[in-house]
Scaffold this motif. Structure first.
Motif, PDB file in Angstrom:
ATOM      1  N   GLY A   1       0.813  -1.210   0.000  1.00 60.38           N
ATOM      2  CA  GLY A   1       0.000   0.000   0.000  1.00 60.38           C
ATOM      3  C   GLY A   1       0.844   1.256   0.000  1.00 60.38           C
ATOM      4  N   ILE A   2       1.917   1.260   0.797  1.00 60.08           N
ATOM      5  CA  ILE A   2       2.802   2.434   0.853  1.00 60.08           C
ATOM      6  C   ILE A   2       3.486   2.645  -0.492  1.00 60.08           C
ATOM      7  CG2 ILE A   2       4.893   3.350   1.916  1.00 60.08           C
ATOM      8  CD1 ILE A   2       4.033   1.828   4.485  1.00 60.08           C
ATOM      9  N   GLY A   3       4.015   1.554  -1.058  1.00 61.40           N
ATOM     10  CA  GLY A   3       4.651   1.666  -2.367  1.00 61.40           C
ATOM     11  C   GLY A   3       3.675   2.112  -3.440  1.00 61.40           C
ATOM     12  N   GLY A   4       2.431   1.625  -3.355  1.00 60.35           N
ATOM     13  CA  GLY A   4       1.419   2.068  -4.312  1.00 60.35           C
ATOM     14  C   GLY A   4       1.130   3.548  -4.208  1.00 60.35           C
ATOM     15  N   TYR A   5       1.090   4.055  -2.971  1.00 62.67           N
ATOM     16  CA  TYR A   5       0.854   5.496  -2.780  1.00 62.67           C
ATOM     17  C   TYR A   5       1.969   6.323  -3.415  1.00 62.67           C
ATOM     18  CZ  TYR A   5       1.009  10.019  -0.462  1.00 62.67           C
ATOM     19  OH  TYR A   5       1.094  11.369  -0.207  1.00 62.67           O
ATOM     20  N   PHE A   6       3.215   5.934  -3.175  1.00 56.85           N
ATOM     21  CA  PHE A   6       4.325   6.729  -3.700  1.00 56.85           C
ATOM     22  C   PHE A   6       4.456   6.621  -5.214  1.00 56.85           C
ATOM     23  CE2 PHE A   6       6.080   6.408   0.727  1.00 56.85           C
ATOM     24  CZ  PHE A   6       6.029   7.766   0.992  1.00 56.85           C
ATOM     25  N   SER A   7       3.842   5.625  -5.820  1.00 58.88           N
ATOM     26  CA  SER A   7       3.912   5.483  -7.275  1.00 58.88           C
ATOM     27  C   SER A   7       2.739   6.151  -7.995  1.00 58.88           C
ATOM     28  CB  SER A   7       3.960   4.001  -7.652  1.00 58.88           C
ATOM     29  OG  SER A   7       2.762   3.342  -7.267  1.00 58.88           O
ATOM     30  N   LEU A   8       1.819   6.749  -7.243  1.00 56.16           N
ATOM     31  CA  LEU A   8       0.671   7.397  -7.870  1.00 56.16           C
ATOM     32  C   LEU A   8       1.114   8.582  -8.721  1.00 56.16           C
ATOM     33  CD1 LEU A   8      -1.905   7.451  -4.907  1.00 56.16           C
ATOM     34  CD2 LEU A   8      -1.965   5.984  -6.934  1.00 56.16           C
ATOM     35  N   PRO A   9       0.438   8.831  -9.838  1.00 53.38           N
ATOM     36  CA  PRO A   9       0.796   9.974 -10.674  1.00 53.38           C
ATOM     37  C   PRO A   9       0.327  11.306 -10.109  1.00 53.38           C
ATOM     38  CG  PRO A   9      -1.065   8.817 -11.620  1.00 53.38           C
ATOM     39  CD  PRO A   9      -0.596   7.989 -10.454  1.00 53.38           C
ATOM     40  N   SER A  10      -0.597  11.283  -9.165  1.00 59.36           N
ATOM     41  CA  SER A  10      -1.070  12.525  -8.547  1.00 59.36           C
ATOM     42  C   SER A  10      -1.513  12.231  -7.119  1.00 59.36           C
ATOM     43  CB  SER A  10      -2.230  13.131  -9.352  1.00 59.36           C
ATOM     44  OG  SER A  10      -3.330  12.236  -9.393  1.00 59.36           O
TER      45      SER A  10
END
Length: 704
Positions: free
Chosen positions: A24-33
Motif C-alpha cells: 500500500g505504501i509503495g502504491g501510494y508513492f507510485s501514484l501519478p497525482s
C-alpha cells in the motif's frame, strides 16, 4: 486445494502484515497525482466494507480480505505522513542573508562541511513562506571553525529548492527532502558569523546533539587521524571527520555498514551489555538465585540502546535498528523467542507505521533483507545436528554463514541503489566483523565506563587497534584488481518483484513457496533487459549525455558534476567526467554542441551570446539551451523555461526511427514534494512525419 493452502498459513500470517502495508505504501508513492479527499473517503469506506465482508466469508479466505484492508491502510498511512510533515519549500533561487540555528553538522559528497539549520530567517521573506529547515555547504576560506550545536549563525549564501531526479525515474531528492522538512539547499563562500551562542535552556534534543558533538570532538582529539574519525562515527554517529578516500575504500570492500550506526552496532552493543549484566549478576549468588537476571539484563540493554539511539542523532537507520532490538528484548521479557520472523515482522510494522517513507530507502530494504534472511537461514539450520561439530568451529562457522547470508541478501538492493558490487566483500567482512564484535564495541563500552574516572584512553587505545586493522583491510581489499563491479540501474519494477518473490519463499508455508523463485527469476530477467536512454538532458539544459560505443559522452568536462556522476553510475560505467567528455561522438563548436540520434539532429547551446548568434536552429531538429528562447524557432525547443516544467529528459530512438521523450516530472507526478500544478506527460513520441512538426514544431509541445 486453494482453501487447504490458505489454511496451512495460519500461525504465520503476522509476517504478511508488513508486506501488505508495504504494498500500500509503495502504491501510494507510485501514484501519478496526490489522492484527494474523495479518494480518501472511498478508501475508508472500502476498508470498512472489507471488514464486513471478512465476517461473512469462510475462515480460510479471511486473510485475503484482511490483506486488501492492510494495503489500503498502508496507503493511508503514507498519505497521513505526507500531510503531517508539510512545510514550506523555497520556490525560486535565493541569494542573500541566511540566519538559522545549527541542528546538524555533516559533510557533503564534495567533502565540504555542511550545516542544517532550523529557525530559518531569510531576507525579505515572510515567515509562512520560509522553509522549516535549510542545508548549507560551506566553501572557500571560512573564518569560523568548530561550529557548535544550537548556536545561531548568519551568512550570505545561495539557496535553491531541492532538486528533482537527475533523470526520469531516478532518485527523487525532492521527496527525500520533503520528509526531512528540508525546504532549501545551497552553499556559501563568505565567512559564517556567530549571531548568538547556544541556549542553555534548549530542548533535550539540542542538549543531546551538543553532547554528541562534544564526545565526537573529544574522541578525535584523543585518537587522531582516520581511526579517531571512525571511532567518533560508530560512537556518536558523527561522520564529519571521515575523509572521502576512507569512505570510498569502505564502500569498495563492502565495509561501509560498519560505519553507519545500524543493526550491527546496536546488536553488538546491546548484546554485550545484556551478556555483561547477566553473567555479572550470576557471580552474585544472592541475586542470581532470587532475581530474574535475564530480564534485568534485557532491561539494562534496552535502556543503554535507547541512550545510544539518542546520542547517535536518531537517524532512520539507527531508529530501525533500535526498534528491532527492542522487539527482541521485549520478547525476552515476555519469555518469548527473541530471534524469530515474528519479531522481525513486528519491527517492520512499527517502522512502516511510524515512518512509511522509509520503505523506499536503501537502509530499510537492506536492513530487513539481511535480518529476514539470517533468521530464516539459522532457523532452517536448527534442523541439523550442529553439536557434533567441534566447539571451536561453531563460532567460526556462524560468522562465515552470517556474513555470507547477509551479503547475498543485501547484494541485489545495494547493486540497485548504489550501482556497484564488492566482489571481495565476504573476505573483508570475515576479517573485520568478528573484531568489531569482540574488540571494538566492548572497548567503546569500556571507554564510556572509564570516562568519568578520566581513564577512557584505555578503551580508546583498544578501539584504535581494532579500527586500524579494519581500515587496513578496507584499503587492501579495495586496492585489489576487480574489487568493485559496476551494475546498470534496474527498471523500477525490478526491486518490488524481487522482494515479493524472496518474501514468498521465506513466508509461504508448503511446497508453493518455491513459486517465489519464478518472481525472482523474472526480476533478474527484467534487470538484464534494462536499456539506458540514448540521450539524457539535465533539467537546467547545461549538460547532455549521448550513449556511444565507448559509453556515455558528456557535453562538458566539468560543471554539473553531481548529475554527470549519477548518469554514469546508472549506466554501470562510472568514469571521471572529463574522460566521458573526451569520448568521440559529439561535435563541438565553441559553446554549441551537435549530436545525432538516427535521422534526428540535436543542438545544445550554452550561454546568451551563443544563443543570440545562432541562426534559427542551426539546421537541428531539437534545440536545447540553458537560456530562455524568447522567439519561436523552426525546431523543437527545450529551453530552461520548458525544462523547469518537464524536469530532466530522456530521449530514445524507436525501431521506426521516431523519438520517444520521457520526462522526469511526468514520471514523478503531481505531488506535494515537487509543488507541481501543471500536468506534464510522462512520455510521448515525436514523429518527423507529424504535420505539426513541419508547420510549427512548438505546437507539438504545446499540446501537452
Amino acid at each position: 486445494m486453494l482453501e487447504d493452502a490458505l489454511l496451512a498459513q495460519r500461525g504465520g500470517l503476522i509476517g504478511w502484515v508488513p508486506v501488505c502495508l508495504a504494498i500500500g505504501i509503495g502504491g501510494y508513492f507510485s501514484l501519478p497525482s496526490e489522492p484527494g479527499i474523495i479518494a480518501m473517503i472511498c478508501a475508508g469506506v472500502s476498508t470498512m466494507a472489507l471488514w464486513v465482508i471478512g465476517r461473512l466469508v469462510p475462515v480460510a479466505y479471511r486473510p485475503l480480505i484482511v490483506a486488501l484492508a492492510l494495503i489500503i491502510i498502508g496507503a493511508g498511512l503514507a498519505k497521513w505522513r505526507t500531510d503531517a510533515v508539510d512545510a514550506p519549500v523555497l520556490g525560486f533561487r535565493y541569494y542573500g542573508a541566511i540566519e538559522g540555528r545549527v541542528v546538524n553538522i555533516d559533510r557533503s559528497a564534495s567533502d565540504a562541511i555542511r550545516l542544517t539549520l532550523d529557525r530559518v530567517v531569510l531576507e525579505r521573506m515572510a515567515p509562512d513562506r520560509t522553509p522549516e529547515r535549510v542545508r548549507v555547504s560551506l566553501h572557500g576560506d571560512q573564518v569560523l571553525r568548530g561550529f557548535q550545536p544550537g548556536e545561531t549563525l548568519i551568512m550570505t549564501g545561495h539557496l535553491s529548492p531541492p532538486a528533482g531526479p537527475a533523470e526520469p525515474g531516478g532518485f527523487d531528492f525532492q521527496r527525500h527532502a520533503w520528509f526531512l522538512q528540508l525546504g532549501a539547499v545551497g552553499y556559501t563562500r563568505t565567512p559564517v558569523l556567530r549571531l548568538a551562542a547556544a541556549d542553555d535552556a534548549g530542548s533535550w534534543r539540542m542538549k543531546i546533539f551538543a553532547m554528541r558533538m562534544a564526545i565526537s570532538t573529544a574522541v578525535r582529539s584523543a585518537m587522531p587521524g582516520e581511526p579517531g574519525a571512525f571511532a567518533a562515527a560508530i560512537m556518536t554517529g558523527d561522520r564529519s571527520g571521515m575523509g572521502q578516500g576512507t569512505l570510498a575504500d569502505l564502500r569498495a570492500s563492502n565495509l561501509a555498514h560498519l560505519l553507519a550506526i545500524s543493526g550491527l552496532h546496536m546488536g553488538l552493543l546491546t548484546g554485550f551489555i545484556f551478556a555483561a549484566v547477566r553473567y555479572g549478576l550470576a557471580f552474585i549468588p544472592a541475586i542470581a538465585l532470587r532475581w530474574p537476571t535475564k530480564k534485568i539484563a534485557a532491561i539494562c540493554a534496552l535502556l543503554v540502546g535507547a541512550f545510544y539511539l539518542a546520542l547517535s542523532g536518531g537517524n532512520v537507520a539507527t531508529e530501525r535498528a533500535y526498534v528491532m532490538v527492542a522487539v527482541m528484548l521485549l520478547a525476552v521479557l515476555l519469555d518469548r523467542r527473541a530471534l524469530s520472523l515474528r519479531a522481525v515482522a513486528m519491527a517492520a510494522i512499527i517502522i512502516l507505521v511510524w515512518q512509511p517513507e522509509s520503505l523506499t530507502g536503501p537502509g530499510f530494504q537492506m536492513s530487513f533483507a539481511a535480518t529476514t534472511a539470517l533468521v530464516a537461514v539459522f532457523g532452517w539450520l536448527r534442523r541439523f545436528e550442529m553439536h557434533q561439530l567441534p566447539r571451536w568451529t561453531r563460532p567460526v562457522l556462524s560468522v562465515v554463514i552470517s556474513s555470507a547470508v547477509a551479503g547475498f541478501a543485501t547484494a541485489p538492493f545495494a547493486a540497485a541503489h548504489f550501482n556497484q558490487f564488492a566482489h571481495f566483500g565476504l573476505i573483508a567482512n570475515l576479517l573485520s566483523v568478528p573484531l568489531m564484535g569482540t574488540l571494538v564495541m566492548p572497548a567503546a563500552v569500556l571507554a564510556a565506563v572509564l570516562a568519568p574516572l578520566g581513564l577512557w584512553d584505555i578503551g580508546l587505545w583498544l578501539m584504535s587497534l581494532g579500527l586500524q586493522w579494519i581500515l587496513f583491510v578496507a584499503d587492501q581489499v579495495a586496492g585489489l584488481d576487480g574489487a568493485v563491479g559496476h551494475i546498470m540501474a534496474p527498471q523500477p519494477a525490478v526491486l518490488p518483484v524481487m522482494a515479493l518473490g524472496l518474501l514468498w519463499i521465506v513466508l509461504w508455508r508448503g511446497q508453493g513457496r518455491w513459486a517465489g523463485g519464478l518472481a525472482v527469476a523474472a526480476a533478474f530477467l527484467l534487470w538484464q533487459q534494462t536499456a539506458r536512454p540514448d540521450l539524457l538532458i539535465a533539467d537546467n539544459g547545461s549538460l547532455i549525455g549521448l550513449l556511444g560505443e565507448e559509453g556515455r559522452i558528456l557535453s562538458k568536462p566539468k560543471g554539473s558534476g553531481f548529475v554527470a556522476g549519477i548518469w554514469l553510475e546508472n549506466d554501470g560505467a562510472p568514469v571521471a567526467q572529463d574522460i566521458a567528455a573526451a569520448r568521440p561522438g559529439l561535435t563541438r563548436d565553441g559553446r554549441v554542441l551537435a549530436a545525432s540520434l538516427g535521422d534526428w539532429q540535436v543542438l545544445q547551446v550554452s550561454g546568451k551570446t551563443a544563443l543570440a548568434d545562432l541562426v534559427a536552429c542551426g539546421g537541428a531538429d531539437i534545440l536545447i539551451s540553458n537560456q530562455e528562447v524568447a522567439s519561436p524557432r523552426p525546431c523543437i525547443v527545450f529551453d530552461i523555461k520548458r525544462l523547469r516544467d518537464t524536469g530532466a529528459l530522456a530521449l530514445d530512438l524507436t525501431d521506426g526511427g521516431d523519438l520517444r521523450v520521457t520526462t522526469a516530472q511526468g514520471r514523478a507526478g503531481i505531488r506535494p514534494w515537487n509543488r507541481t500544478q501543471r500536468p506534464v506527460p510522462h512520455q510521448w513520441v515525436l514523429k518527423k512525419t507529424d504535420p505539426d512538426l513541419a508547420s510549427d514544431p512548438s505546437l507539438i509541445l504545446s499540446r501537452f
